[in-house]
Design a protein around this motif. Structure first.
Motif, mmCIF file in Angstrom:
data_model
loop_
_atom_site.group_PDB
_atom_site.id
_atom_site.type_symbol
_atom_site.label_atom_id
_atom_site.label_comp_id
_atom_site.label_asym_id
_atom_site.label_seq_id
_atom_site.Cartn_x
_atom_site.Cartn_y
_atom_site.Cartn_z
ATOM 1 N N LEU A 280 0.845 -1.193 0.000
ATOM 2 C CA LEU A 280 0.000 0.000 0.000
ATOM 3 C C LEU A 280 0.886 1.251 0.000
ATOM 4 C CD1 LEU A 280 -2.628 -1.149 2.660
ATOM 5 C CD2 LEU A 280 -2.626 -1.530 0.182
ATOM 6 N N GLU A 281 0.863 1.964 -1.109
ATOM 7 C CA GLU A 281 1.697 3.158 -1.233
ATOM 8 C C GLU A 281 1.205 4.253 -0.291
ATOM 9 O OE1 GLU A 281 2.158 4.475 -5.216
ATOM 10 O OE2 GLU A 281 2.787 2.515 -5.970
ATOM 11 N N GLY A 282 2.138 4.812 0.472
ATOM 12 C CA GLY A 282 1.810 5.900 1.383
ATOM 13 C C GLY A 282 1.355 5.459 2.759
ATOM 14 N N ALA A 283 1.241 4.143 2.996
ATOM 15 C CA ALA A 283 0.758 3.636 4.278
ATOM 16 C C ALA A 283 1.920 3.292 5.192
ATOM 17 C CB ALA A 283 -0.118 2.409 4.067
ATOM 18 N N GLY A 284 1.702 3.486 6.498
ATOM 19 C CA GLY A 284 2.691 3.141 7.510
ATOM 20 C C GLY A 284 2.373 1.804 8.161
ATOM 21 N N HIS A 285 2.863 1.626 9.400
ATOM 22 C CA HIS A 285 2.653 0.363 10.107
ATOM 23 C C HIS A 285 1.165 0.129 10.368
ATOM 24 C CE1 HIS A 285 4.175 -3.064 12.281
ATOM 25 N NE2 HIS A 285 3.514 -2.726 13.387
ATOM 26 N N PHE A 286 0.446 1.177 10.694
ATOM 27 C CA PHE A 286 -1.007 1.082 10.816
ATOM 28 C C PHE A 286 -1.627 1.222 9.420
ATOM 29 C CE2 PHE A 286 -1.648 2.610 15.512
ATOM 30 C CZ PHE A 286 -0.992 1.474 15.958
ATOM 31 N N TRP A 287 -1.413 0.231 8.580
ATOM 32 C CA TRP A 287 -1.764 0.328 7.166
ATOM 33 C C TRP A 287 -3.268 0.456 6.930
ATOM 34 C CZ3 TRP A 287 -4.826 -3.873 6.089
ATOM 35 C CH2 TRP A 287 -4.627 -5.003 6.889
ATOM 36 N N TRP A 288 -4.077 0.012 7.891
ATOM 37 C CA TRP A 288 -5.528 0.082 7.697
ATOM 38 C C TRP A 288 -6.050 1.516 7.788
ATOM 39 C CZ3 TRP A 288 -2.821 -2.055 11.622
ATOM 40 C CH2 TRP A 288 -2.948 -1.489 12.890
ATOM 41 N N HIS A 289 -5.238 2.450 8.276
ATOM 42 C CA HIS A 289 -5.639 3.850 8.281
ATOM 43 C C HIS A 289 -5.534 4.471 6.883
ATOM 44 C CE1 HIS A 289 -6.426 4.862 12.476
ATOM 45 N NE2 HIS A 289 -5.494 3.988 12.793
ATOM 46 N N PHE A 290 -4.869 3.786 5.971
ATOM 47 C CA PHE A 290 -4.702 4.282 4.610
ATOM 48 C C PHE A 290 -5.838 3.743 3.759
ATOM 49 C CE2 PHE A 290 -3.179 3.557 0.287
ATOM 50 C CZ PHE A 290 -2.737 4.811 -0.064
#
Length: 239
Positions: A209-219
């Motif tokens: 997921l481009e632009g997502a961090g460790h909490f990827w579900w927030h992206f």
């Protein structure tokens, strides 16, 4: 959101050492946490489930799939690692922040929680619209979860002993459909860890997921939930 997107029941829980679960003295292991999941599924009468694990939960999900494959319909691994020498370890400052959490100073908790949560998010998070309001909400949620020194120490020790590299390479996951999800701006668990799992599990799907961090579900949470739900739907028993 996943329950809504997939029109299915979802069972969520706190691992041992955090939140509403018990906080026993250690040592903890990922294997013992996988046994906790097995016991919980038995208690609610679920003979099999689509299993989603994030970060340490992804390690527990891998162990459950290895030790009790009959319980796992599909496996979604988010922002996690196979461990071992060939994995990219989290940065040292992440462990310092995590292990330094204190329970007797509310003001200190707020500041420390924000430091911890910033590690979970993309490095440009603070410049994004609504960041301050979202951070305040996340800090409040973080501090509402019960933590103990025994739990923190036990979980950190379990992380250090985890390694499924050889199992992946030996094809031991080959009978279980696997989706690997990772943010490309994850500063805790480098995205190379997700790619490494996917390379070793040749039957797996990889979603970076481009632009997502460790909490990827927030992206892009709606579309992300739909993607995970779609993967699960494709691997229902009747298909």
């Amino acid at each position: 959101m996943l329950a809504s997107a997939s029109n299915r029941a979802c069972l969520t829980f706190d691992h041992r050492g955090i939140g509403a679960s018990s906080h026993p003295d250690g040592p903890y292991t990922i294997e013992s946490m996988a046994l906790d999941v097995e016991a919980l599924m038995g208690a609610v009468g679920w003979p099999k489930a689509h299993v989603l694990g994030i970060s340490m939960g992804g390690m527990v999900a891998q162990r459950l799939a290895l030790d009790r494959p009959q319980l796992v319909q599909s496996l979604t691994l988010g922002a996690t690692t196979h461990g071992g020498r060939e994995a990219v370890a989290p940065p040292a400052d992440f462990f310092r922040i995590f292990s330094a959490y204190r329970h007797d100073d509310v003001q200190w908790q707020d500041a420390q929680a924000e430091l911890f949560l910033l590690k979970m998010l993309p490095d440009d998070f603070e410049s994004r619209p609504g960041a301050a309001k979202l951070m305040a909400k996340m800090v409040a949620g973080f501090n509402s979860v019960e933590r103990s020194q025994a739990g923190i120490d036990g979980q950190l020790a379990a992380l250090g002993r985890f390694n499924t590299t050889s199992s992946l390479e030996a094809g031991e996951f080959s009978q279980i459909p696997m989706l690997v999800v990772h943010g490309d701006r994850d500063s805790v668990m480098d995205v190379e860890n997700g790619r490494s799992i996917a390379r070793r599990a040749s039957h797996s799907e990889l979603a970076v997921l481009e632009g997502a961090g460790h909490f990827w579900w927030h992206f892009d949470p709606i579309n992300t939930a739909r993607r995970v739900a779609g993967f699960m739907e494709r691997h229902e028993p009747h298909q």
